[in-house]
Design a protein around this motif. Structure first.
Motif, PDB file in Angstrom:
ATOM      1  N   CYS A  36       0.857  -1.192   0.000  1.00  0.00           N
ATOM      2  CA  CYS A  36       0.000   0.000   0.000  1.00  0.00           C
ATOM      3  C   CYS A  36       0.892   1.239   0.000  1.00  0.00           C
ATOM      4  N   PRO A  37       1.540   1.551  -1.125  1.00  0.00           N
ATOM      5  CA  PRO A  37       2.554   2.611  -1.139  1.00  0.00           C
ATOM      6  C   PRO A  37       2.047   4.016  -0.857  1.00  0.00           C
ATOM      7  N   THR A  38       0.740   4.266  -0.935  1.00  0.00           N
ATOM      8  CA  THR A  38       0.226   5.602  -0.635  1.00  0.00           C
ATOM      9  C   THR A  38      -0.376   5.697   0.760  1.00  0.00           C
ATOM     10  N   MET A  39      -0.417   4.583   1.482  1.00  0.00           N
ATOM     11  CA  MET A  39      -1.012   4.549   2.810  1.00  0.00           C
ATOM     12  C   MET A  39      -0.151   5.344   3.801  1.00  0.00           C
ATOM     13  N   ILE A  40      -0.796   6.203   4.569  1.00  0.00           N
ATOM     14  CA  ILE A  40      -0.114   6.995   5.579  1.00  0.00           C
ATOM     15  C   ILE A  40      -0.412   6.393   6.952  1.00  0.00           C
ATOM     16  N   ALA A  93       7.269   9.205  17.667  1.00  0.00           N
ATOM     17  CA  ALA A  93       6.322   8.967  16.570  1.00  0.00           C
ATOM     18  C   ALA A  93       6.877   9.544  15.276  1.00  0.00           C
ATOM     19  N   VAL A  94       6.680   8.811  14.194  1.00  0.00           N
ATOM     20  CA  VAL A  94       7.078   9.245  12.856  1.00  0.00           C
ATOM     21  C   VAL A  94       5.950   8.882  11.884  1.00  0.00           C
ATOM     22  N   LEU A  95       5.984   9.442  10.688  1.00  0.00           N
ATOM     23  CA  LEU A  95       5.000   9.088   9.658  1.00  0.00           C
ATOM     24  C   LEU A  95       5.635   8.166   8.633  1.00  0.00           C
ATOM     25  N   TYR A  96       4.855   7.181   8.226  1.00  0.00           N
ATOM     26  CA  TYR A  96       5.261   6.272   7.157  1.00  0.00           C
ATOM     27  C   TYR A  96       4.312   6.444   5.986  1.00  0.00           C
ATOM     28  N   ARG A  97       4.834   6.328   4.791  1.00  0.00           N
ATOM     29  CA  ARG A  97       4.039   6.229   3.573  1.00  0.00           C
ATOM     30  C   ARG A  97       4.373   4.844   3.028  1.00  0.00           C
ATOM     31  N   GLY A  98       3.374   3.959   3.039  1.00  0.00           N
ATOM     32  CA  GLY A  98       3.663   2.573   2.704  1.00  0.00           C
ATOM     33  C   GLY A  98       4.582   2.000   3.768  1.00  0.00           C
ATOM     34  N   ALA A  99       5.697   1.404   3.345  1.00  0.00           N
ATOM     35  CA  ALA A  99       6.643   0.803   4.281  1.00  0.00           C
ATOM     36  C   ALA A  99       7.862   1.679   4.525  1.00  0.00           C
ATOM     37  N   GLU A 100       7.822   2.930   4.067  1.00  0.00           N
ATOM     38  CA  GLU A 100       8.979   3.815   4.196  1.00  0.00           C
ATOM     39  C   GLU A 100       8.673   5.009   5.097  1.00  0.00           C
TER      40      GLU A 100
END
Length: 134
Positions: A67-71, A87-94
Motif C-alpha cells: 500500500c505505497p500511498t497509505m499513511i 512517533a514518525v509518519l510512514y508512507r507505505g513501508a517507508e
C-alpha cells in the motif's frame, strides 16, 4: 479546565507534529495528546471532528509495502531511553517524516501503528485517507 503545557519537538511533540502534518496545519493548533492520561481517546476525537477515524493496526512491513500511498503514524521506543517513545509518519513501508530533524529515532520494532481513514468511505476499515502530504 487546566491550561495545556507548552510542547517541544525534542521532548514530547512528535505525535502532535505527525498529526499536524497529516492535516496540513501548524503544530501549535494541534493538542499535545500525550499530556493527557487518556490520550488515545483524545487522538481519536481529534480525527473524528475532522471527518476521519484512526485505529491501531499491527506492524506488518510487508503488508504496508503493498500500500505505497497509505499513511500511518508509527510509534516506537526512542533512542533517548527505555521508557521514552517517538512517533514518525510512514508512507507505505517507508518512513517519510520524522519530527526529530529527520534522524532515525525509533529503535527496534515499532510498538504501535495508527492508521488514519476517512469516515465517509464505506470501506473505511480497509483504506486510508487520500491526503496530499508532501
Amino acid at each position: 479546565m487546566s491550561k495545556q503545557k507548552h510542547w517541544s519537538h525534542a521532548k514530547d511533540g512528535c505525535l502532535t507534529d505527525c498529526v499536524a502534518r497529516i492535516f496540513n496545519v501548524h503544530p501549535e493548533t494541534v493538542p499535545l495528546f500525550v499530556a493527557h492520561k487518556e490520550w488515545p481517546k483524545k487522538l481519536k476525537a481529534y480525527f473524528r471532528r475532522r471527518g476521519m477515524g484512526i485505529k491501531q493496526i499491527g506492524w506488518d512491513r510487508e503488508w504496508m509495502a503493498k500500500c505505497p500511498t497509505m499513511i500511518t503514524i508509527v510509534v516506537g521506543t526512542s533512542w533517548s531511553g527505555p521508557r521514552t517513545y517517538h512517533a514518525v509518519l510512514y508512507r507505505g513501508a517507508e518512513r517519510f517524516y520524522d519530527p526529530a530533524s529527520g534522524q532515525r529515532y525509533i529503535k527496534g520494532r515499532p510498538i504501535n501503528v495508527w492508521l488514519p481513514y476517512r469516515l465517509d468511505d464505506k470501506r473505511s476499515h480497509t483504506i486510508v485517507p487520500r491526503a496530499k502530504i508532501p
